[in-house]
Structures are given as structure tokens and as C-alpha cells.
Design an enzyme around this catalytic site. Structure first.
Site, short mmCIF file in Angstrom:
data_model
loop_
_atom_site.label_atom_id
_atom_site.label_comp_id
_atom_site.label_asym_id
_atom_site.label_seq_id
_atom_site.Cartn_x
_atom_site.Cartn_y
_atom_site.Cartn_z
CG ASP A 69 -0.25 6.94 -1.17
OD1 ASP A 69 -1.20 7.34 -1.64
OD2 ASP A 69 0.66 7.37 -0.57
CD GLU A 113 -3.14 3.59 -1.55
OE1 GLU A 113 -3.47 4.69 -1.71
OE2 GLU A 113 -3.08 3.12 -0.48
CD GLU A 170 -2.78 -0.83 2.76
OE1 GLU A 170 -2.76 0.25 3.13
OE2 GLU A 170 -3.06 -1.90 3.17
CG ASP A 228 -5.99 0.74 2.13
OD1 ASP A 228 -5.87 1.67 1.81
OD2 ASP A 228 -6.57 0.44 3.41
#
Length: 237
Positions: free
Chosen positions: A55, A127, A51, A124
Site C-alpha cells: 500500500d 498490494e 499488504e 489486498d
């Protein structure tokens, strides 16, 4: 989130067309789409690390895309456009569009989440997928996927509004005799790597407005926008 357990090969095959990439390391892909709630006691770190990386990769590629698409836009407008494209709601929509939730392994308590928590969970997972695309195929593989799903959305977003906190501060100066918006963190939920903040903002004698977000700044912006919409300064369109 899917209840059945899919093999690494099945997950990889399902995502070839959706991502445009054939995954070499299918076990890593499976780990990235296995939530900590479905892992053993000593596992689950991978998911959070994916994650974190995804991101950053998403932010970089979208920022680069916006710079190219809007060469005359100021930094403030670019920031608003970026936030609209990488927030949890946008990511959750794309995750749903590509059928990602059905490929994620998660515990029954997590699969039954609703509302904001379910939105965050799907964001999440997306990502994590982006991180694996980057690790498996390099930046170009991640860029191809991101451009495929985010570029149409970037063009669909109309002229970006001004920063909500700035707009609220200027409106407050005129509408509330120079009052300064006062922000307060009302709640902070979730784990350290994926918090959810709830913030309220009050201007003079006006009733407070509430907003939430994955960072304090995002929640403050949401609260400011909510107040501007409620008072008719901004339209819902």
C-alpha cells in the site's frame, strides 16, 4: 480466488510476463499470495504485512507519477487523482486484468465472497504482489509494474472534481440556509488491518446519503459525493 494449489514456481512463471519481473524468491511470492484463510493457525501474518508495505509503495510511486504528469495541478486535485487510482475498486480492476485472483490461495469461505468484500480481497492481493516486487527487485521493479498499469489510467481520468466534502459544505451553505453537513459512522466491519467503514451524511432537511470506504475519510468522501450526485450538483459523467 483460485481453489487449486499452485506451486511457487508456477505462480512465479505466470507472473513474469504480467509484471515484467522474474522473481528470485519464489517462496516469498507464494506466501504473499496465500490468504490467512488458507494457512495454518500460526501463519498468516506475512500476508497482512505484505499488504501494509505494498500500500505504501503504491502510494509513493503513484504520487510521484502524478507530480510529474500534472505539474500545474494543486495539492487538492492531486489528492483526488491519487485517491481515484489507489482505491479498492481501481486495485480490484487491475488485479482482475492481470489474472491475479486465479493465483491466490484462499479458503473456500473467502473464495466465495462477493461484492465489496471480494473487491477488497483482490485489492489486498495486488498490494501484496507490489510489496514482493519491491522486496525482490527494489523500487524500480515496483515502479515499472505500477507505471505499466496505472499510468494509462491516470491519463484517462478527466479533470478531477473538487473535494466532495468541500463541495458539499459550500453547496449546503447556499441550498440549506447555512446548514453544516453532519457525518455519522453507521458501521465498521472487517479486521483492524483492512476495515470497511459505512458513513451517512445529512444536510438540513435533505435525505441522508450513504458511502463506504476503507477509511473513515474515504467513506465520508463517498457519502458526500453520493449526496451531490443525487441532488444533481454533480453529474454522473
Amino acid at each position: 480466488m483460485a481453489a487449486k494449489r499452485l506451486t511457487a514456481d508456477a505462480i512465479a512463471e505466470a507472473l513474469v510476463e504480467r509484471t515484467g519481473h522474474a522473481f528470485a524468491d519464489r517462496q516469498r511470492l507464494q506466501r504473499a499470495l496465500t490468504h490467512a484463510s488458507a494457512r495454518s493457525t500460526h501463519a498468516g501474518v506475512d500476508y497482512e504485512r505484505f499488504e501494509f508495505l505494498g500500500d505504501r509503495v503504491l502510494g509513493l510511486v503513484v504520487a510521484d507519477m502524478l507530480l510529474a504528469a500534472f505539474p500545474e495541478a494543486a495539492e487538492g486535485e492531486l489528492s483526488l487523482r491519487l485517491n481515484a487510482l489507489v482505491n479498492a475498486e481501481a486495485l480490484s480492476e487491475i488485479a482482475e486484468e492481470i489474472g491475479l485472483p486465479e493465483l491466490v490461495r484462499a479458503g473456500s469461505d473467502v473464495r466465495n465472497l462477493e461484492g465489496r468484500k471480494r473487491t477488497n480481497l483482490r485489492a489486498d492481493a495486488l498490494e501484496s504482489l507490489i510489496a514482493v516486487l519491491y522486496l525482490d527487485g527494489g523500487l524500480e521493479a515496483a515502479r515499472t509494474f505500477i507505471h505499466r498499469y496505472w499510468q494509462p489510467r491516470s491519463q484517462a481520468i478527466g479533470a478531477a472534481r473538487r473535494d466532495a466534502k468541500t463541495e458539499l459544505q459550500e453547496w449546503a451553505h447556499q441550498a440549506a440556509s447555512g446548514a453544516v453537513p453532519a457525518y455519522r459512522v453507521d458501521a465498521r466491519e472487517g479486521p483492524d488491518h483492512d476495515p470497511l467503514f459505512t458513513v451517512s451524511v445529512k444536510v438540513g432537511s435533505f435525505a441522508p446519503a450513504i458511502g463506504s470506504g476503507r477509511s473513515k475519510r474515504e467513506a465520508e468522501q463517498a457519502a458526500a459525493a453520493a449526496l451531490l450526485l443525487r441532488e444533481g450538483v454533480w453529474s454522473a459523467a
